[in-house]
Design an enzyme around this catalytic site. Sequence first.
Site, PDB file in Angstrom:
ATOM      1  N   ASP A   1     -12.714   5.142   2.213  1.00 14.80           N
ATOM      2  CA  ASP A   1     -11.097   5.230   2.095  1.00 14.80           C
ATOM      3  C   ASP A   1     -10.946   6.692   2.216  1.00 14.80           C
ATOM      4  O   ASP A   1     -10.855   7.288   1.230  1.00 14.80           O
ATOM      5  CB  ASP A   1     -10.680   4.478   1.060  1.00 14.80           C
ATOM      6  CG  ASP A   1      -9.096   4.464   1.243  1.00 14.80           C
ATOM      7  OD1 ASP A   1      -8.524   5.222   2.002  1.00 14.80           O
ATOM      8  OD2 ASP A   1      -8.509   3.765   0.414  1.00 14.80           O
TER       9      ASP A   1
ATOM     10  N   GLU B   1      -7.177   0.633  -4.282  1.00 23.84           N
ATOM     11  CA  GLU B   1      -7.107   0.446  -3.040  1.00 23.84           C
ATOM     12  C   GLU B   1      -8.333   0.149  -2.282  1.00 23.84           C
ATOM     13  O   GLU B   1      -8.485  -1.041  -1.534  1.00 23.84           O
ATOM     14  CB  GLU B   1      -6.657   1.875  -2.257  1.00 23.84           C
ATOM     15  CG  GLU B   1      -5.270   2.195  -2.292  1.00 23.84           C
ATOM     16  CD  GLU B   1      -5.029   3.807  -2.567  1.00 23.84           C
ATOM     17  OE1 GLU B   1      -5.862   4.458  -1.921  1.00 23.84           O
ATOM     18  OE2 GLU B   1      -3.789   4.119  -2.661  1.00 23.84           O
TER      19      GLU B   1
ATOM     20  N   ASP C   1       0.829  -1.128  -0.013  1.00 21.77           N
ATOM     21  CA  ASP C   1      -0.121   0.022  -0.140  1.00 21.77           C
ATOM     22  C   ASP C   1       0.905   1.240  -0.082  1.00 21.77           C
ATOM     23  O   ASP C   1       1.508   1.603   1.025  1.00 21.77           O
ATOM     24  CB  ASP C   1      -1.025  -0.103   1.235  1.00 21.77           C
ATOM     25  CG  ASP C   1      -1.615   1.403   1.471  1.00 21.77           C
ATOM     26  OD1 ASP C   1      -1.670   2.084   0.555  1.00 21.77           O
ATOM     27  OD2 ASP C   1      -2.241   1.570   2.622  1.00 21.77           O
TER      28      ASP C   1
ATOM     29  N   LYS D   1       2.616  11.078  -3.654  1.00 25.43           N
ATOM     30  CA  LYS D   1       1.637  10.345  -4.758  1.00 25.43           C
ATOM     31  C   LYS D   1       0.967  11.564  -5.206  1.00 25.43           C
ATOM     32  O   LYS D   1       0.306  11.178  -6.398  1.00 25.43           O
ATOM     33  CB  LYS D   1       0.871   9.621  -3.731  1.00 25.43           C
ATOM     34  CG  LYS D   1       0.190   8.594  -4.292  1.00 25.43           C
ATOM     35  CD  LYS D   1      -0.553   7.642  -3.165  1.00 25.43           C
ATOM     36  CE  LYS D   1      -1.631   6.781  -3.626  1.00 25.43           C
ATOM     37  NZ  LYS D   1      -1.969   6.173  -2.229  1.00 25.43           N
TER      38      LYS D   1
END
Length: 602
Positions: free
Chosen positions: A191, A169, A8, A70
Amino acid sequence: MGKVIGIDLGTTNSVVAYIDRGEPKIIINEEGGRVTPSVVGFSKSGERFVGDIAKRQMLINPDATIHSIKRFMGKRYKDAGNDLPLVNYKVSAGRNGDCQFDVNGRILSPQEASAMILQKLKKSAEDFLGETVSEAIITVPAHFNDPQRQATKDAGTIAGLNVLRIINEPTAAAMAYLHDRRKSATIAVYDFGGGTFDISIVHIDRELGEVRATRGNNALGGGDVDRVIMEWLIEQFRKEHGVDVANDKVVRQRLRDAAERAKIELSSALETEIQLPFLMADATGPRHLQCTLSRATFEAIAGPLLDATMEECRRALHDARMTVEQIDEVVLVGGSSRIPRVKELVREFFGRQLNQQFNPDEVVAIGAAVQAGVLEGEVKSVTLLDVTSLSLGIEIEGKRMAKLIPKNSCIPAQKLQLVSTVVDNQKTVKIHVLQGESGKADENTSLGEFELQGIEPAPRGVPRIEVKFVIDANGIVNVSARDSRSGVAQQLTIQAPTGMSRLEMERARDEAASYEKTAEHAGELKEVRFQIERQLTQIETLLRDQRDQLQRNDVQEADHALKRGRMALQKAQDRTNLEEVHGWLRRMLLALNEKVAGNGVH
Ligand code: AMP
């Protein structure tokens, strides 16, 4: 085949997991942690730190500490407007307009910076498992577009990992759920991480999971919550001292840090005290920041951001053509889902208790490991059908986009499109490939212009060229073309591609591999030096405590050993030389100890 790890790769933190006899387990890093901060720092001399150490230097060295990488992966500089205020290091436009970082004059692509994190995770996994790891599954937010997915895959390649699959994810979270429960249910995966928000509706039918819809916001995460608190703090300071500190980099970093701490504290406390002594100084002396932030004020400040996540939930349900009553369970993922108001909003929206059985920081990595286990054949009978969260299309007349593969289609997906010429003897045809939901071409992400070349001369409309658009299981787009009459493959070139070129990738991969070797070498060198230091201490102790047991020539020899050892430590960077001294000292210590023991007996 060695172990496949599930990674992850988070905006704030990263987690690695693997499958051990059918069960997913988290890998502990060198610092003993289950999560590794996704932070890369550089010292003035260019030394690299990754993870906890890098995070610690963020405050004192904000220019040379890269975080939130990211947010910049596969992103054009012109699209990074919302992300730039979140970081204190230099971001600029590189070749083709992609984002790049500038650390003390060293240019790094987000892919290379991410690869540094992946290299550290790979090494942690290798140390933990005691074997070489070269294959991985990496997760990305569901709404990552093609360049962002490609950039993530490239980061893995640079780090020396063969990326077997890129998975979403929320899909990974559903995978963890599916592995654990093995019962039919429709779940909502909410999430809310450090940099992104995603909501997915997944239907699980015993061993088969199907993502029905997925929605999200690439620029909405815990970092944004910190930013609004930081802005509130700047305002408090301005009110009290009449000074605007908004443009001071170091002050901003301290404020951002304090904001995050306050936010986390407010997850368990009803109010928190924020104290930043010596925040700045001017002619009148030092100025301190001291204020109280209550949970109620925090909820009011962060309200619009939290509400925005609920709006996405509404849309996801709409896309899945479902009502809240049809959702059996809600799984929370990501650190920001710990905010009490978030839990309350989600509970109210879905009208049910939340599933809190999974650790929100780890569930995505666990799911990635389950997927790794499926590919390894260690985990049986768990399958998840994923969907693409963005529509794929081409530009047509009037600068509009024609959708070829609509969002929420199951992947892998493909679509054939017949293309022809509009004038006689036309030799080339340009196809502009787009990703996004807007009807207007320029409001979507351009994946590039593909030019069909070498079309046989023919009257207009006669050539029939079949263009195949494929979204593979990673959500990555491939385009190919062939003449449908002759069956001959058409040449296709991409113009103005984003991402790194093949050459840049090769260079980056070589650099990363050579860094790994150098780091390994430096580590070994450190180890021998440590061993010599330890031997010297032992000789010193022997000379101090057992001097009477030794002959004069032994003492002389021991003194000589101390000198030789110290000199070697001062001078030699050469491992062979150090190892030689190390071996010599070992023999010497053995002999001295034997003499002392022998004298003690007589
Ligand atoms: P992730 O990307 O899932 O690692 O989430 C990291 C984000 O979660 C960061 O913005 C953290 O500040 C935030 N976070 C972690 N723990 C908490 C907490 N207890 N309350 C609120 N936010 C948190």
